[in-house]
Design a protein around this motif. Sequence first.
Motif, PDB file in Angstrom:
ATOM      1  N   CYS A  26       0.818  -1.386  -0.075  1.00 24.98           N
ATOM      2  CA  CYS A  26      -0.212   0.182  -0.010  1.00 24.98           C
ATOM      3  C   CYS A  26       0.793   1.407  -0.138  1.00 24.98           C
ATOM      4  CB  CYS A  26      -0.924   0.046   1.302  1.00 24.98           C
ATOM      5  SG  CYS A  26       0.136   0.012   2.815  1.00 24.98           S
ATOM      6  N   ILE A  27       0.235   2.577  -0.121  1.00 28.82           N
ATOM      7  CA  ILE A  27       0.952   3.418  -0.089  1.00 28.82           C
ATOM      8  C   ILE A  27       1.271   4.333   1.099  1.00 28.82           C
ATOM      9  CG2 ILE A  27       0.966   5.907  -1.026  1.00 28.82           C
ATOM     10  CD1 ILE A  27      -0.119   4.939  -3.495  1.00 28.82           C
ATOM     11  N   SER A  28       0.095   4.370   1.842  1.00 26.99           N
ATOM     12  CA  SER A  28       0.073   4.954   3.286  1.00 26.99           C
ATOM     13  C   SER A  28      -0.818   4.231   4.247  1.00 26.99           C
ATOM     14  CB  SER A  28      -0.198   6.591   3.054  1.00 26.99           C
ATOM     15  OG  SER A  28       0.594   7.112   2.250  1.00 26.99           O
ATOM     16  N   ASP A  29      -0.759   4.605   5.528  1.00 22.75           N
ATOM     17  CA  ASP A  29      -1.972   4.052   6.364  1.00 22.75           C
ATOM     18  C   ASP A  29      -2.676   5.156   6.990  1.00 22.75           C
ATOM     19  OD1 ASP A  29      -0.965   1.319   7.248  1.00 22.75           O
ATOM     20  OD2 ASP A  29       1.060   2.465   7.262  1.00 22.75           O
ATOM     21  N   VAL A  30      -4.036   4.456   7.108  1.00 22.86           N
ATOM     22  CA  VAL A  30      -4.936   5.380   7.888  1.00 22.86           C
ATOM     23  C   VAL A  30      -5.343   4.640   9.268  1.00 22.86           C
ATOM     24  CG1 VAL A  30      -7.347   6.194   7.553  1.00 22.86           C
ATOM     25  CG2 VAL A  30      -5.802   6.380   5.660  1.00 22.86           C
ATOM     26  N   TYR A  31      -5.308   5.007  10.142  1.00 24.91           N
ATOM     27  CA  TYR A  31      -5.727   4.564  11.639  1.00 24.91           C
ATOM     28  C   TYR A  31      -6.741   5.343  12.355  1.00 24.91           C
ATOM     29  CZ  TYR A  31      -1.393   2.147  11.894  1.00 24.91           C
ATOM     30  OH  TYR A  31      -0.130   1.187  11.567  1.00 24.91           O
ATOM     31  N   ILE A  32      -7.635   4.177  12.620  1.00 28.84           N
ATOM     32  CA  ILE A  32      -9.014   4.427  13.498  1.00 28.84           C
ATOM     33  C   ILE A  32      -8.660   3.764  14.958  1.00 28.84           C
ATOM     34  CG2 ILE A  32     -11.351   4.208  13.734  1.00 28.84           C
ATOM     35  CD1 ILE A  32     -11.664   3.423  10.861  1.00 28.84           C
ATOM     36  N   MET A  33      -8.759   5.089  15.962  1.00 30.82           N
ATOM     37  CA  MET A  33      -8.434   4.639  17.162  1.00 30.82           C
ATOM     38  C   MET A  33     -10.029   4.505  17.904  1.00 30.82           C
ATOM     39  SD  MET A  33      -5.015   6.903  18.281  1.00 30.82           S
ATOM     40  CE  MET A  33      -4.837   6.113  19.928  1.00 30.82           C
ATOM     41  N   ASP A  34     -10.285   3.663  18.368  1.00 35.77           N
ATOM     42  CA  ASP A  34     -11.597   3.126  18.957  1.00 35.77           C
ATOM     43  C   ASP A  34     -11.708   3.481  20.503  1.00 35.77           C
ATOM     44  OD1 ASP A  34     -14.167   2.775  19.731  1.00 35.77           O
ATOM     45  OD2 ASP A  34     -14.478   1.088  18.586  1.00 35.77           O
ATOM     46  N   PHE A  35     -12.055   4.666  21.110  1.00 37.24           N
ATOM     47  CA  PHE A  35     -12.110   4.789  22.563  1.00 37.24           C
ATOM     48  C   PHE A  35     -13.242   4.353  23.330  1.00 37.24           C
ATOM     49  CE2 PHE A  35      -9.081   7.782  21.100  1.00 37.24           C
ATOM     50  CZ  PHE A  35      -8.201   8.051  22.029  1.00 37.24           C
ATOM     51  N   ASN A  36     -13.935   3.300  22.460  1.00 40.89           N
ATOM     52  CA  ASN A  36     -15.145   2.827  23.185  1.00 40.89           C
ATOM     53  C   ASN A  36     -15.026   2.145  24.485  1.00 40.89           C
ATOM     54  OD1 ASN A  36     -17.914   1.749  23.197  1.00 40.89           O
ATOM     55  ND2 ASN A  36     -17.487  -0.175  22.715  1.00 40.89           N
ATOM     56  N   LYS A  37     -14.114   1.268  24.806  1.00 40.77           N
ATOM     57  CA  LYS A  37     -13.661   0.739  26.376  1.00 40.77           C
ATOM     58  C   LYS A  37     -12.822   1.492  27.147  1.00 40.77           C
ATOM     59  CE  LYS A  37     -16.286  -3.386  25.121  1.00 40.77           C
ATOM     60  NZ  LYS A  37     -16.294  -4.910  25.398  1.00 40.77           N
TER      61      LYS A  37
END
Length: 624
Positions: free
Chosen positions: A150-161
């Motif tokens: 891939c070219i780059s990264d996209v991060y999703i940080m889930d603060f649910n717990k």
Amino acid sequence: MVLPPPTKDILERVRAEFGLDEEGMKQAIQVVKDWLKQQPHLPQDCEDGRLERWIIRCKNSLERTKKSLDLYYTLKTAIPDILLDRDPRSQWFRKVVNVAFVCPLSQLTEDYNRVTVLGCLEPDPNKIIVQDILKLSFMVQDVRMCEDYCISDVYIMDFNKFSVGHVTKVTLPILKKMEVCAMKSFNMRIKEIHLVNVPPFADTMVNLLKMVLKPKLISRIHVHTKGHAALHGMISKRILPSEYGGENGSLIDHWSAWLRKLQNYRDWFLEQDKTKSDESKRPGKAVNNGDLFGFEGSFRKLNYYTLLLVSRCEMQTDLIKPPSKEILERVRGEYNLNTERVREAVEHLKDWIQLQPHLPKETVADDGRLERWLIRCKNSTEKVKRTLDLHYTLKTDVPEIMMGWDTHADWFKSITNIVFYIPMPQLTSDCDRVTIFGLQTSNTTNFDALDYIRVTEMALEIRIREDYSLSDIYVLDLAKYSLGHIPYFTLPVLKKFILCAVGGYNLRIKAIHVLNAPPYADTLIALIKLLLKPKLAARIHVHGTDLTSFYEQVPKKILPTEYGGDSGSVSEIWDRWVKKIESYREVFLEREKHKSDESKRPGCSISSSDLLGFEGSFRKLEVD
């Protein structure tokens, strides 16, 4: 499939992004392999596919690729607690995969970026071992270096717990190790970071991240507070799991598939534990942890700053709410500032502080404090420098007010039952902060003006760390003041108060309203006016018991119920403020060490006489 093999189209598109084709890539790989053969301290058996992905991540810079590879193997020697002992059948692994997830999703974005979701599965912070979560995340990274394209990264940080207790686990030394491993070793190319399901204390985590991330990356953090609509505007639903309103299966299924893949890599991980740098064979000087992470240098105060940030979210977060995007833009815009200009100014101030031998360096690590001083000084870095110098000098020369801030001390328990000093939670429509202060009792027996002032300075210190406003509106309630209180407010005491508050914190006072003023209030107000510039003295408005004119300038809804408002009672809000101040105890005790060292000041040292002018007249303070 967890990571589908790259198609011919993906290979060509990703390589072309960095000016490469199949032949060019082969040549680049060979150059790196030849270089590795000349490095006696590094392993020689890195697969071609992994080398190709390092070249991609380093944007076809072979010199950068060499540095990243060297660092990768060096870190395995330096921090084995994170980068070695990676057996998927071990006890630590079985535990960590049930408390956290680091889950790259199967489909690329239209821009050929990989989306990774990470978060907690376990709400109990006592079951969290952050080092093991980092180890897990870098196991995932190593698999991606073998398979992903891939070219780059996209991060999703889930603060649910995520809870406040989790924040205490994330220390700055750990974050620094994470940043060095991820950004410099694996050379991750992060396009975006999305924070979802964010709690009120999410700004604390963002501030922790800001301390180790570069400004360019900080600007790519997006906080989503209401639903997933904004997230869908940036990441297609076809990529996202159903938990985030997507169409790509469930997150549980994705994570289960990843766990199976990690188990399949067991033999590879065990073999890779043997591949690390041999520092005894490195040409020149061996590398140690201090060289890698700078803990002997700029990160000496890490535990203090983690404590500082944690204390902000442990107690009474609603008393000073994190500024909204609208408030940030409104306040910064007032002084022709934006995110980039703030960063530039803060970096300039940090550089300046490092050059001052007599000043402590603790301010350098807290960009938020410097930004708020910049706002209070109307975007004048020269004025900020003077204010910072004065602030730390006052801690040396006026310790009876600026030091001894132990909330367990008898004086604190006594004075907080006699007085109140309440910055109200809600800003005015002009983004100003209203602060109401007065007495809870008319009895003068245990009253101490210096202790009263000391409590106000403690609240100001919290505000310079948390608050974001344009100006201050002060409301002095004289309802329970008596003639017996006036002797406590001598001219020297008032001079110290104004110098510490207006000078040391550079308060921008828009108005001072005096309520419930008895006939003899003129004496006290006249004393105060003696010390103020005419510009500020003109902003004092005296109201009797009729508050009609007061309401014309301060909205009722912001005020406590005792003043006709809707924001709760004085006793209720003050009790919460006392708890908030108490939650800062360890931070206050640590700050006792940070004051000017007049023996190291270039030129003449400064004494209390120089600051307060007691030998001469009470010169007027320069107040904006």
